[in-house]
Design a protein around this motif. Structure first.
Motif, mmCIF file in Angstrom:
data_model
loop_
_atom_site.group_PDB
_atom_site.id
_atom_site.type_symbol
_atom_site.label_atom_id
_atom_site.label_comp_id
_atom_site.label_asym_id
_atom_site.label_seq_id
_atom_site.Cartn_x
_atom_site.Cartn_y
_atom_site.Cartn_z
ATOM 1 N N VAL A 1 0.832 -1.177 0.000
ATOM 2 C CA VAL A 1 0.000 0.000 0.000
ATOM 3 C C VAL A 1 0.882 1.248 0.000
ATOM 4 C CG1 VAL A 1 -1.667 1.322 1.336
ATOM 5 C CG2 VAL A 1 -1.958 -1.119 1.090
ATOM 6 N N ASP A 2 1.962 1.227 0.779
ATOM 7 C CA ASP A 2 2.826 2.408 0.842
ATOM 8 C C ASP A 2 3.452 2.733 -0.510
ATOM 9 O OD1 ASP A 2 2.266 2.845 3.509
ATOM 10 O OD2 ASP A 2 3.974 1.664 4.215
ATOM 11 N N SER A 3 3.856 1.706 -1.255
ATOM 12 C CA SER A 3 4.461 1.979 -2.563
ATOM 13 C C SER A 3 3.437 2.592 -3.522
ATOM 14 C CB SER A 3 5.085 0.715 -3.162
ATOM 15 O OG SER A 3 4.088 -0.218 -3.495
ATOM 16 N N TRP A 4 2.176 2.160 -3.444
ATOM 17 C CA TRP A 4 1.132 2.755 -4.283
ATOM 18 C C TRP A 4 0.877 4.198 -3.864
ATOM 19 C CZ3 TRP A 4 -0.402 1.054 -8.762
ATOM 20 C CH2 TRP A 4 -0.255 -0.296 -9.054
ATOM 21 N N ARG A 5 0.883 4.443 -2.550
ATOM 22 C CA ARG A 5 0.683 5.809 -2.053
ATOM 23 C C ARG A 5 1.812 6.707 -2.553
ATOM 24 N NH1 ARG A 5 -0.430 4.620 2.757
ATOM 25 N NH2 ARG A 5 -2.649 4.864 2.561
ATOM 26 N N ASP A 6 3.057 6.197 -2.498
ATOM 27 C CA ASP A 6 4.199 6.973 -2.986
ATOM 28 C C ASP A 6 4.074 7.271 -4.475
ATOM 29 O OD1 ASP A 6 5.207 6.866 -0.415
ATOM 30 O OD2 ASP A 6 6.672 5.270 -0.860
ATOM 31 N N ARG A 7 3.658 6.273 -5.251
ATOM 32 C CA ARG A 7 3.480 6.480 -6.694
ATOM 33 C C ARG A 7 2.404 7.526 -6.978
ATOM 34 N NH1 ARG A 7 3.428 0.417 -9.299
ATOM 35 N NH2 ARG A 7 5.614 -0.057 -8.921
#
Length: 195
Positions: A1-7
């Motif tokens: 989820v964090d990587s999607w939020r960063d993207r």
């Protein structure tokens, strides 16, 4: 989820327009007493969306030594009504080759791959059949993995015996249908209303 939020942040999407949640898994618990309708419902829960939906059962708990044939017959019958996507068999070829090379037991059919082994989640479309010696072992596993579970498919009798939390219990054939009463569903509806 964090990587999607960063993207999303990098792409300039405002945080209030994001509703990200971790992927949950759905498992099933059977005991051999399931009637024809429950087995067909289970086949639907496993095979619809080719294993890519959040409601797809990815792990099936069964008593040690349970005859799998009635369940495989339901899978086959379901596939006669709803054939697999043309790419599904190709996608399952690599895990099938691995199981064959590792000499692990598996069953292969039109758009379905089932392997027996430890209760480990496999790739999409690959169902793991995990055997247990008692309902207590399944209860312990469910308790330990509650945060990763989107639901547990079981008949009412099995749900009582295994003590499946009511918020996780799904009747066979209902895993792909939105329950719209879970906290995650309410959060999603509130998010959509806020847009």
């Amino acid at each position: 989820v964090d990587s999607w939020r960063d993207r999303a942040t990098t792409a300039g999407l405002p945080a209030k327009r994001l509703h990200l949640r971790p992927r949950r898994i759905t498992v099933a618990v059977i005991d051999g007493s399931e009637d024809f309708d429950a087995r067909i419902g289970l086949a639907e829960d496993i095979l619809v969306h080719e294993g890519l939906g959040e409601g797809n059962v990815v792990l099936l708990w069964a008593p040690h030594g349970l005859d799998a044939d009635p369940y495989f017959e339901a899978f086959s019958g379901f596939r006669q009504v709803m054939p697999a996507h043309a790419d599904t068999d190709g996608v399952l070829e690599m895990p099938r080759a691995f199981l064959k090379a590792a000499k692990q037991p598996y069953a292969w059919g039109d758009g379905v791959l089932v392997s027996r082994g430890d209760p480990d989640v496999q790739t999409a479309g690959h169902l793991r059949w995990a055997e247990n010696d008692s309902p207590d072992a399944v209860t312990t596993w469910i308790d330990a993995h509650q945060n990763a579970l989107g639901g547990v498919v079981a008949t009412e009798a099995v749900a009582r015996r295994v003590q499946i939390p009511p918020a996780l219990h799904i009747k066979p054939g209902d895993a792909q249908r939105s329950r719209l009463g879970t906290a995650a569903d309410r959060a999603l509806m509130a998010f959509v209303r806020s847009l």
